[in-house]
Design a protein around this motif. Sequence first.
Motif, PDB file in Angstrom:
ATOM      1  N   GLY A 130       0.776  -1.143  -0.311  1.00  0.00           N
ATOM      2  CA  GLY A 130      -0.343  -0.032   0.437  1.00  0.00           C
ATOM      3  C   GLY A 130       1.103   1.193   0.039  1.00  0.00           C
ATOM      4  O   GLY A 130       0.916   1.895  -0.463  1.00  0.00           O
ATOM      5  N   ARG A 133       4.753   1.377  -4.935  1.00  0.00           N
ATOM      6  CA  ARG A 133       4.767   0.864  -5.584  1.00  0.00           C
ATOM      7  C   ARG A 133       5.238  -0.161  -5.983  1.00  0.00           C
ATOM      8  O   ARG A 133       4.502  -1.685  -6.572  1.00  0.00           O
ATOM      9  CB  ARG A 133       4.500   1.959  -7.214  1.00  0.00           C
ATOM     10  N   GLU A 136       3.308  -2.746  -4.309  1.00  0.00           N
ATOM     11  CA  GLU A 136       2.672  -3.362  -4.652  1.00  0.00           C
ATOM     12  C   GLU A 136       2.457  -4.918  -6.129  1.00  0.00           C
ATOM     13  O   GLU A 136       2.408  -5.110  -6.721  1.00  0.00           O
ATOM     14  CB  GLU A 136       1.957  -2.500  -5.446  1.00  0.00           C
ATOM     15  N   ASP A 140       1.026  -7.453  -4.726  1.00  0.00           N
ATOM     16  CA  ASP A 140      -0.402  -7.543  -4.734  1.00  0.00           C
ATOM     17  C   ASP A 140      -0.925  -9.284  -6.107  1.00  0.00           C
ATOM     18  O   ASP A 140      -2.331  -9.249  -5.490  1.00  0.00           O
ATOM     19  CB  ASP A 140      -0.948  -6.573  -5.156  1.00  0.00           C
ATOM     20  N   TYR A 186      -4.217  -3.752   3.332  1.00  0.00           N
ATOM     21  CA  TYR A 186      -3.590  -2.617   1.704  1.00  0.00           C
ATOM     22  C   TYR A 186      -4.348  -1.536   1.255  1.00  0.00           C
ATOM     23  O   TYR A 186      -4.630  -0.511   0.858  1.00  0.00           O
ATOM     24  CB  TYR A 186      -3.669  -3.705   0.262  1.00  0.00           C
ATOM     25  N   ALA A 187      -6.451  -2.152   0.980  1.00  0.00           N
ATOM     26  CA  ALA A 187      -7.090  -1.342   0.517  1.00  0.00           C
ATOM     27  C   ALA A 187      -7.622   0.105   1.968  1.00  0.00           C
ATOM     28  O   ALA A 187      -7.730   0.928   1.531  1.00  0.00           O
ATOM     29  CB  ALA A 187      -8.797  -2.026   1.296  1.00  0.00           C
ATOM     30  N   VAL A 189      -5.242   1.335   3.329  1.00  0.00           N
ATOM     31  CA  VAL A 189      -3.805   2.728   2.788  1.00  0.00           C
ATOM     32  C   VAL A 189      -4.109   2.776   1.955  1.00  0.00           C
ATOM     33  O   VAL A 189      -4.120   4.562   1.836  1.00  0.00           O
ATOM     34  CB  VAL A 189      -2.677   1.480   3.073  1.00  0.00           C
ATOM     35  N   ARG A 190      -4.721   2.458   0.621  1.00  0.00           N
ATOM     36  CA  ARG A 190      -4.965   3.383  -0.341  1.00  0.00           C
ATOM     37  C   ARG A 190      -5.668   3.965  -0.030  1.00  0.00           C
ATOM     38  O   ARG A 190      -6.486   4.500  -1.188  1.00  0.00           O
ATOM     39  CB  ARG A 190      -5.051   1.500  -1.680  1.00  0.00           C
ATOM     40  N   GLY A 191      -7.067   4.086   0.787  1.00  0.00           N
ATOM     41  CA  GLY A 191      -7.864   4.310   0.479  1.00  0.00           C
ATOM     42  C   GLY A 191      -7.783   5.716   1.508  1.00  0.00           C
ATOM     43  O   GLY A 191      -9.157   6.003   1.895  1.00  0.00           O
ATOM     44  N   GLN A 194      -6.166  11.221  -0.178  1.00  0.00           N
ATOM     45  CA  GLN A 194      -5.418  12.161  -0.561  1.00  0.00           C
ATOM     46  C   GLN A 194      -4.674  14.052  -0.073  1.00  0.00           C
ATOM     47  O   GLN A 194      -3.952  14.778   0.178  1.00  0.00           O
ATOM     48  CB  GLN A 194      -5.260  12.641  -1.873  1.00  0.00           C
TER      49      GLN A 194
END
Length: 301
Positions: A130, A133, A136, A140, A186-187, A189-191, A194
């Motif tokens: 997460g 890159r 991932e 992932d 993972y979801a 952290v990416r959510g 920003q």
Amino acid sequence: MASQPLPRNGDTADSAGRPLGPSDAGPSLVLVDLSRRPGASPARSRFSSSFRLLSRALVPALILGVWQASSDLGVVAPETLPSPTEIISAYAELIRTGELQSAIPTSLARALTGLALGAATGLLLGLFAGLWRVGEELFDAPLQMLRTIPFIAMIPLFIIWFGIGEQAKIALIFGATIFPVYLNTYAGVRGVDQKLIEAARVFGLSHRLIATRVIIPTALPSILVGLRYAAGVSLLALVAAEQINARSGIGFILINANQNQRTDVIIAGIIVYALLGIVIDLVMRVVERLALPWRPSLVLA
């Protein structure tokens, strides 16, 4: 030229200055009291708590009553489904022989060991994929592919790799608990919004501080959901793992009961699995409340 009458209090006027009545002014605005209501009295709070406990116990009590009545009336054969009193007698027998006291710690140790290893691995992989890159790109796709394989299908392979001892059982639980923690981490952290990360950069925070003070705390609710789900999966994997040449634990009791055609002991062991699941879920709820004290409890009624 006659002067126009001034609008009364509560009325409005049009562009020409003519007064408008309440029926001409459109829908009226309604003020809603949003002030905090006073708390309930202690007696009413105790009554509400007692009522909730009784309502929770009502359905299980009805099920037990119908179950016992069906057994007493001969509707269900005791070989198919023993009565609750027979299952209580089976518990008394297991406690008297000491099998239950030795089986529960053994099974819990297997489940918690596999859960700890799987949750730690899933958390690290989820954070790595997460936050970076390259993580991932590396992990992932393989993990998304492996998570579609039922962990029960891996039992023959684990037996070949680890034998029929404790290693195979813990490895099965480990493999089953990685993916819930990984996916939710993972979801989460990416959510993260920003705008929070941009605000942290404006204040001059380094990448390490952004990760530890912004991203991970914001993703913590999702991480804890994954950990709670993995705790339940660990018990499902434990049931399957203890069928691999178990010589101790609840699975060992079930295997012996199946060989001796003791349906009452089998149901007693299944109930123990269910109770362990409830206890683990309650522990995870306490962990969530301690880790997320700022999160409100939203209940409509």
